[in-house]
Design a protein around this motif. Structure first.
Motif, PDB file in Angstrom:
ATOM      1  N   UNK A 119     -42.066  50.357  23.352  1.00 26.98           N
ATOM      2  CA  UNK A 119     -42.314  51.109  24.523  1.00 26.98           C
ATOM      3  C   UNK A 119     -41.446  51.109  25.589  1.00 26.98           C
ATOM      4  N   UNK A 120     -41.371  50.058  26.146  1.00 27.10           N
ATOM      5  CA  UNK A 120     -40.751  49.965  27.210  1.00 27.10           C
ATOM      6  C   UNK A 120     -38.995  50.243  26.996  1.00 27.10           C
ATOM      7  N   UNK A 121     -38.565  49.688  25.976  1.00 29.83           N
ATOM      8  CA  UNK A 121     -37.168  50.280  25.800  1.00 29.83           C
ATOM      9  C   UNK A 121     -36.863  51.698  25.405  1.00 29.83           C
ATOM     10  N   UNK A 122     -37.645  52.442  24.929  1.00 29.50           N
ATOM     11  CA  UNK A 122     -37.508  53.978  24.656  1.00 29.50           C
ATOM     12  C   UNK A 122     -37.913  54.443  26.039  1.00 29.50           C
ATOM     13  N   UNK A 123     -38.889  54.164  26.626  1.00 25.48           N
ATOM     14  CA  UNK A 123     -39.167  54.872  28.088  1.00 25.48           C
ATOM     15  C   UNK A 123     -37.991  54.320  28.948  1.00 25.48           C
ATOM     16  N   UNK A 124     -37.113  53.290  28.720  1.00 20.92           N
ATOM     17  CA  UNK A 124     -35.777  53.077  29.362  1.00 20.92           C
ATOM     18  C   UNK A 124     -34.830  53.849  29.136  1.00 20.92           C
ATOM     19  N   UNK A 125     -34.608  54.211  27.740  1.00 19.61           N
ATOM     20  CA  UNK A 125     -33.602  55.084  27.221  1.00 19.61           C
ATOM     21  C   UNK A 125     -33.812  56.671  27.764  1.00 19.61           C
ATOM     22  N   UNK A 126     -35.061  56.994  27.818  1.00 19.07           N
ATOM     23  CA  UNK A 126     -35.314  58.390  28.320  1.00 19.07           C
ATOM     24  C   UNK A 126     -34.818  58.445  29.753  1.00 19.07           C
ATOM     25  N   UNK A 127     -35.532  57.508  30.573  1.00 17.35           N
ATOM     26  CA  UNK A 127     -34.833  57.225  32.054  1.00 17.35           C
ATOM     27  C   UNK A 127     -33.367  57.306  31.855  1.00 17.35           C
ATOM     28  N   UNK A 128     -32.711  56.377  31.314  1.00 14.91           N
ATOM     29  CA  UNK A 128     -31.245  56.415  31.749  1.00 14.91           C
ATOM     30  C   UNK A 128     -30.464  57.721  31.219  1.00 14.91           C
ATOM     31  N   UNK A 129     -30.754  58.390  30.199  1.00 14.09           N
ATOM     32  CA  UNK A 129     -30.249  59.591  29.611  1.00 14.09           C
ATOM     33  C   UNK A 129     -30.873  60.721  30.740  1.00 14.09           C
ATOM     34  N   UNK A 130     -31.688  60.742  31.199  1.00 16.62           N
ATOM     35  CA  UNK A 130     -32.190  61.728  32.108  1.00 16.62           C
ATOM     36  C   UNK A 130     -31.490  61.472  33.231  1.00 16.62           C
ATOM     37  N   UNK A 131     -31.166  60.353  33.740  1.00 13.26           N
ATOM     38  CA  UNK A 131     -30.471  60.401  34.978  1.00 13.26           C
ATOM     39  C   UNK A 131     -28.886  60.663  34.646  1.00 13.26           C
ATOM     40  N   UNK A 132     -28.337  60.313  33.521  1.00 11.64           N
ATOM     41  CA  UNK A 132     -26.925  60.661  33.087  1.00 11.64           C
ATOM     42  C   UNK A 132     -26.650  62.011  33.156  1.00 11.64           C
ATOM     43  N   UNK A 133     -27.499  62.732  32.473  1.00 13.41           N
ATOM     44  CA  UNK A 133     -27.463  64.202  32.636  1.00 13.41           C
ATOM     45  C   UNK A 133     -27.455  64.824  33.915  1.00 13.41           C
ATOM     46  N   UNK A 134     -28.336  64.289  34.764  1.00 14.23           N
ATOM     47  CA  UNK A 134     -28.497  64.768  36.211  1.00 14.23           C
ATOM     48  C   UNK A 134     -27.146  64.663  36.938  1.00 14.23           C
ATOM     49  N   UNK A 135     -26.640  63.526  36.743  1.00 13.41           N
ATOM     50  CA  UNK A 135     -25.326  63.072  37.400  1.00 13.41           C
ATOM     51  C   UNK A 135     -24.395  64.098  36.840  1.00 13.41           C
ATOM     52  N   UNK A 136     -24.341  64.318  35.482  1.00 12.65           N
ATOM     53  CA  UNK A 136     -23.109  64.818  34.687  1.00 12.65           C
ATOM     54  C   UNK A 136     -23.003  66.372  35.380  1.00 12.65           C
ATOM     55  N   UNK A 137     -24.081  66.779  35.467  1.00 12.19           N
ATOM     56  CA  UNK A 137     -24.168  68.273  35.904  1.00 12.19           C
ATOM     57  C   UNK A 137     -23.581  68.262  37.273  1.00 12.19           C
ATOM     58  N   UNK A 138     -24.032  67.397  38.060  1.00 13.73           N
ATOM     59  CA  UNK A 138     -23.749  67.198  39.347  1.00 13.73           C
ATOM     60  C   UNK A 138     -22.278  66.942  39.622  1.00 13.73           C
ATOM     61  N   UNK A 139     -21.671  66.336  38.748  1.00 14.10           N
ATOM     62  CA  UNK A 139     -20.363  66.083  38.738  1.00 14.10           C
ATOM     63  C   UNK A 139     -19.382  67.519  38.527  1.00 14.10           C
ATOM     64  N   UNK A 140     -19.997  68.450  37.970  1.00 12.66           N
ATOM     65  CA  UNK A 140     -19.367  69.506  37.673  1.00 12.66           C
ATOM     66  C   UNK A 140     -19.567  70.606  38.918  1.00 12.66           C
ATOM     67  N   UNK A 141     -20.266  70.258  39.878  1.00 11.03           N
ATOM     68  CA  UNK A 141     -20.634  71.072  41.067  1.00 11.03           C
ATOM     69  C   UNK A 141     -22.101  71.552  41.352  1.00 11.03           C
ATOM     70  N   UNK A 142     -22.846  71.352  40.073  1.00 13.44           N
ATOM     71  CA  UNK A 142     -24.276  71.819  40.378  1.00 13.44           C
ATOM     72  C   UNK A 142     -25.170  70.728  41.302  1.00 13.44           C
TER      73      UNK A 142
END
Length: 387
Positions: A119-142
């Motif tokens: 449970x902790x590991x999969x919550x962490x995986x979701x947390x990590x990927x959510x943040x990665x996508x947020x930063x990823x789109x920000x790197x494009x200028x959003x």
């Protein structure tokens, strides 16, 4: 960018040897970046116009001598240090280290503790990927909306971690042979409610980003990582699977109790930025499936192996390597015991560092603006790269 006569800013250098048309190459030092971006990291880039012709990643600014410190302290005292490797993913860092020590000492983890770890590991995986996508789109200028949406969901997961462990990021939660404290029924209920909210968020976020014209134009066919290079460079995690390689340590090793859960391994076809983005999106949905099953089936029982000793812990002489599928790839710990309270040898296999080694290969021939996004798609944390 043209050079001004008599001016030469310290991070620019005009190279005398130019391209075939007689133009000059420009060397730019991008960084060190602020810690709130991808970490304290620099790229030395050589440009022909806007095209990248050479790139050298420069790191080491955050070196903390993690491995040598661990060889001078007890096994248990190193657990909080693992939190600081990938500070987005302390729970999975704990698990990889605990798994290695448990192999070394011959400890068995009770079923309830195994479910809690998943449970902790999969919550962490979701947390990590959510943040990665947020930063990823920000790197494009959003700027603003996607990242703030991502951090809103991250805060909800961190609320669960804080309630259970007393800390939001450096959780120090796992122990050899189990976990530090049990979860309550009310905590499990709230976790289930957050998982349902996560599904709604993913639908909303995918509608916002996945078919966005700018995102598609900036990511499709850009920063391609060929399958053969990914394998030869020992790339793991979403980076590897985006290039079409079906390899996930949860399926290969079936560590913990992952063989009890039904979930798929998403694969890409092109190995470009868009595939790396979509792999993270699809992996979050599979994590939600695992979380629903784990929260539904978690049994009662103890949370620690009765043979586990937290004081006077001295594994027999030997060696062990424990690895897991962390959100960024294969995270492993290699330990050698000489029978003393401290590891004789302690070595980390960090996915961020190894995945970073092919950054130049993906950037060559791309525009300098795309190099920033390609770096973001690797998903590095400098605490893990530098150690």
């Amino acid at each position: 960018m043209s050079a001004v006569a008599g001016a030469n800013p310290r991070n620019f250098e005009l190279l005398p040897k130019g391209d075939a048309n007689g133009g000059e190459l420009l060397e730019i030092s991008m960084g060190p970046h602020h810690p709130s971006t991808h970490g304290v990291f620099r790229m030395d880039v050589v440009l022909d116009g806007e095209k990248v012709v050479k790139l050298k990643p420069v790191f080491g600014y955050l070196h903390r001598n993690h491995e040598k410190i661990a060889e001078g302290t007890s096994y248990l005292a190193s657990m909080p240090y693992t939190d600081r490797l990938d500070y987005f993913c302390s729970m999975t860092n704990n698990w990889a280290y605990a798994l290695s020590v448990e192999k070394l000492a011959g400890l068995t983890v009770p079923e309830r503790a195994e479910y809690i770890r998943v449970i902790m590991a999969e919550l962490t995986r979701v947390l990590n990927h959510i943040c990665l996508i947020g930063f990823f789109v920000q790197d494009m200028g959003a700027l603003g909306t996607p990242l703030m949406y991502a951090f809103r969901e991250r805060e909800r997961i961190l609320d669960l971690f804080e309630e259970l462990t007393g800390a939001r990021m450096m959780c120090n939660y796992l122990r050899f042979g189990g976990v530090r404290c049990d979860v309550s029924e009310s905590w499990l209920k709230r976790a289930g409610e957050e998982v349902v909210k996560l599904e709604s968020f993913m639908d909303e976020f995918e509608q916002l980003v996945a078919q966005n014209e700018i995102v598609m134009a900036r990511t499709q066919g850009i920063g391609v990582l060929p399958r053969e290079l990914a394998i030869n460079a020992s790339i793991t995690g979403p980076m590897l699977r985006a290039s079409g390689v079906n390899y996930d340590v949860r399926k290969v090793d079936k560590y913990g109790i992952y063989d009890r859960f039904e979930f798929k391994i998403p694969l890409g076809e092109h190995g470009d930025l868009y595939d790396r983005y979509m792999i993270r999106v699809l992996e979050m949905r599979e994590s939600v499936k695992i979380l629903k099953q784990a929260l539904r089936d978690i049994p009662d029982g103890p949370i620690m192996d009765s043979k586990a000793k937290l004081r006077g812990f001295r594994p027999k002489p030997g060696e062990a390597y424990g690895r897991i599928e962390s959100p960024k790839g294969e995270l492993g710990f290699y330990l050698i015991s000489d029978g003393s309270p401290n590891p004789y040898r302690y070595r980390v296999r960090p996915p961020s560092f190894i995945n970073l080694t092919i950054l130049e290969d993906m950037c060559l021939g791309q525009r300098v603006a795309d190099a920033v996004i390609i770096l973001g798609s690797v998903d590095i944390v400098l605490g893990e790269v530098d150690r």
